[in-house]
Motif scaffolding. Structure first.
Motif, PDB file in Angstrom:
ATOM      1  N   VAL A 199      -2.269  -0.643  -1.918  1.00 35.76           N
ATOM      2  CA  VAL A 199      -2.808  -0.296  -3.240  1.00 35.76           C
ATOM      3  C   VAL A 199      -3.073   1.203  -3.335  1.00 35.76           C
ATOM      4  O   VAL A 199      -2.703   1.865  -4.314  1.00 35.76           O
ATOM      5  CB  VAL A 199      -4.093  -1.098  -3.528  1.00 35.76           C
ATOM      6  CG1 VAL A 199      -4.783  -0.582  -4.785  1.00 35.76           C
ATOM      7  CG2 VAL A 199      -3.767  -2.583  -3.677  1.00 35.76           C
ATOM      8  N   THR A 200      -3.715   1.748  -2.301  1.00 37.46           N
ATOM      9  CA  THR A 200      -4.086   3.156  -2.315  1.00 37.46           C
ATOM     10  C   THR A 200      -2.850   4.061  -2.342  1.00 37.46           C
ATOM     11  O   THR A 200      -2.779   5.017  -3.118  1.00 37.46           O
ATOM     12  CB  THR A 200      -4.953   3.485  -1.087  1.00 37.46           C
ATOM     13  OG1 THR A 200      -6.081   2.597  -1.061  1.00 37.46           O
ATOM     14  CG2 THR A 200      -5.445   4.915  -1.136  1.00 37.46           C
ATOM     15  N   GLN A 201      -1.856   3.757  -1.493  1.00 40.94           N
ATOM     16  CA  GLN A 201      -0.640   4.563  -1.459  1.00 40.94           C
ATOM     17  C   GLN A 201       0.179   4.407  -2.741  1.00 40.94           C
ATOM     18  O   GLN A 201       0.769   5.363  -3.242  1.00 40.94           O
ATOM     19  CB  GLN A 201       0.209   4.168  -0.237  1.00 40.94           C
ATOM     20  CG  GLN A 201      -0.442   4.468   1.097  1.00 40.94           C
ATOM     21  CD  GLN A 201      -0.704   5.946   1.302  1.00 40.94           C
ATOM     22  OE1 GLN A 201       0.144   6.787   1.009  1.00 40.94           O
ATOM     23  NE2 GLN A 201      -1.894   6.276   1.792  1.00 40.94           N
TER      24      GLN A 201
ATOM     25  N   ARG B  50       2.695   6.463  -7.344  1.00 35.41           N
ATOM     26  CA  ARG B  50       3.227   6.069  -8.657  1.00 35.41           C
ATOM     27  C   ARG B  50       2.244   6.286  -9.805  1.00 35.41           C
ATOM     28  O   ARG B  50       2.601   6.081 -10.962  1.00 35.41           O
ATOM     29  CB  ARG B  50       3.668   4.607  -8.615  1.00 35.41           C
ATOM     30  CG  ARG B  50       4.714   4.344  -7.540  1.00 35.41           C
ATOM     31  CD  ARG B  50       5.372   3.007  -7.698  1.00 35.41           C
ATOM     32  NE  ARG B  50       6.383   2.787  -6.674  1.00 35.41           N
ATOM     33  CZ  ARG B  50       7.197   1.731  -6.644  1.00 35.41           C
ATOM     34  NH1 ARG B  50       7.083   0.792  -7.578  1.00 35.41           N
ATOM     35  NH2 ARG B  50       8.097   1.604  -5.692  1.00 35.41           N
ATOM     36  N   GLY B  51       1.010   6.629  -9.470  1.00 35.78           N
ATOM     37  CA  GLY B  51       0.059   6.949 -10.522  1.00 35.78           C
ATOM     38  C   GLY B  51      -0.641   5.773 -11.160  1.00 35.78           C
ATOM     39  O   GLY B  51      -1.415   5.941 -12.108  1.00 35.78           O
ATOM     40  N   HIS B  52      -0.403   4.578 -10.672  1.00 33.82           N
ATOM     41  CA  HIS B  52      -1.084   3.388 -11.223  1.00 33.82           C
ATOM     42  C   HIS B  52      -1.204   2.326 -10.135  1.00 33.82           C
ATOM     43  O   HIS B  52      -0.501   2.376  -9.113  1.00 33.82           O
ATOM     44  CB  HIS B  52      -0.330   2.827 -12.434  1.00 33.82           C
ATOM     45  CG  HIS B  52       1.081   2.397 -12.111  1.00 33.82           C
ATOM     46  ND1 HIS B  52       1.392   1.150 -11.635  1.00 33.82           N
ATOM     47  CD2 HIS B  52       2.266   3.077 -12.185  1.00 33.82           C
ATOM     48  CE1 HIS B  52       2.699   1.064 -11.441  1.00 33.82           C
ATOM     49  NE2 HIS B  52       3.245   2.222 -11.762  1.00 33.82           N
TER      50      HIS B  52
END
Length: 341
Positions: free
Chosen positions: A306-308, A313-315
């Motif tokens: 999730v963090t990466q 990707r900005g979301h």
């Protein structure tokens, strides 16, 4: 006048509507009726005492056995049942012989704060099971109130750390270089980090679920309730990194008849407990050999994804039925980027 409901009454018991409420009495064979008062739970207990059959009626131990026969229990997913069975151990050690009607809020608070002070988060799960059991007692007329609802749970602090990329890369590379089952575990960790799936969703991943032509992996999403259970399919795009990982897994596939992507040494899918034990052992070894600077759990790899994903990707990715849960539980970004006016 409407007759009072007979739910929870024993044979030969009678409920009578009075101006001040409902009173109960018992009709012994060949004798006059016996007044039992207006407390339903106490009335049932008096009759059982008269019959010499009170025994373990309404005890938490007996309610636990009855709970496992309910339709509610049958609707639970296998993992939920297993979790409740683990919760039942310490809970029954304390409350097995206690009647649901005798348990009060201070008893529940003492269990949470004192008797299970060394496992506060686990104690919350056990209190949830106790609440279910007392709820069942209320439905059966064996208790009048649920004290668990009057006691606040122990505060739970969610994990705030995600593995650093260098730790994750070092751990997975170290395992991959060793080959065999260690490499399989390392590549399973890579898959979790790249695709964001839970262990329960991909440990039994089979080769037919991987469509290299269309470029997708299809997996049933876990933790779906009601009509959605088993019907939500995640279609995961095979990025270049995932394709490269699948290529390495295919190279390890000695038995072409084996369906499982992450197979154990017997050619079967890893069980949840077997994989957990193996991963924990390897993590301990990696820390001892200083292959990584800090240990992390396998579930942390979902947070890593999730963090990466957010950074690249900005979301946030669509991982959960409730997007707010993904943000609250799995987003562990240290830097928040935003634009000024």
């Amino acid at each position: 006048m409407k007759k009072p409901h007979r739910d929870g009454l024993l044979p030969r018991m009678e409920a009578i509507v009075r101006k001040k409420g409902i009173s109960y009495r018992y009709h012994p064979i060949g004798a006059k009726p016996v007044s039992l008062g207006m407390d339903k739970v106490e009335a049932v207990r008096k009759v059982l005492n008269m019959l010499g059959a009170a025994g373990d009626l309404g005890t938490i131990g007996r309610l636990w056995e009855q709970f496992k026969e309910t339709s509610q229990w049958k609707r639970y997913a296998p993992d939920t049942r297993k979790d409740y069975e683990q919760c039942a151990g310490p809970l029954l050690a304390v409350f097995s012989d206690a009647r649901a009607s005798d348990i009060e809020a201070p008893d529940v608070a003492r269990y949470l704060r004192i008797e299970r002070k060394d496992a506060p988060v686990r104690a919350n799960r056990e209190a949830a099971l106790l609440s279910n059991l007392i709820g069942l007692a209320i439905e059966r007329g064996e208790a009048k109130a649920n004290p668990c609802r009057e006691v606040r749970r122990n505060e739970e602090q969610p994990r705030t750390e995600a593995p650093e990329p260098e730790d994750f890369d070092g751990f997975s590379l170290w395992l991959t270089q060793q080959g065999g089952q260690r490499a399989v575990i390392g590549m399973a960790a890579e898959y979790a980090a790249l695709a964001g799936n839970r262990k329960v969703e991909f440990l039994d991943l089979s080769w037919p679920q991987i469509d290299e032509v269309s470029g997708y992996i299809r997996i049933k999403r876990a933790k779906q309730r009601g009509k959605k259970r088993g019907e939500v399919i995640e279609q995961i795009e095979m990025t270049p990194r995932i394709r490269e990982l699948i290529g390495r897994l295919k190279a390890l596939r000695e038995d072409k008849e084996c369906l499982y992507v992450f197979r154990n040494r017997f050619g079967n899918a890893y069980t949840r407990n077997g994989f957990k034990a193996m991963f924990g052992k390897l993590m301990d070894e990696a820390v001892k050999l200083k292959k990584i600077s800090r240990r992390f759990t396998f579930h942390d790899l979902r947070a890593y994804h999730v963090t990466q994903h957010k950074q690249e990707r900005g979301h946030l990715p669509d991982l959960h039925a409730n997007p707010a849960t993904t943000a609250r539980v799995y987003d562990r970004s240290k830097i928040v980027k935003r634009r000024g006016l």
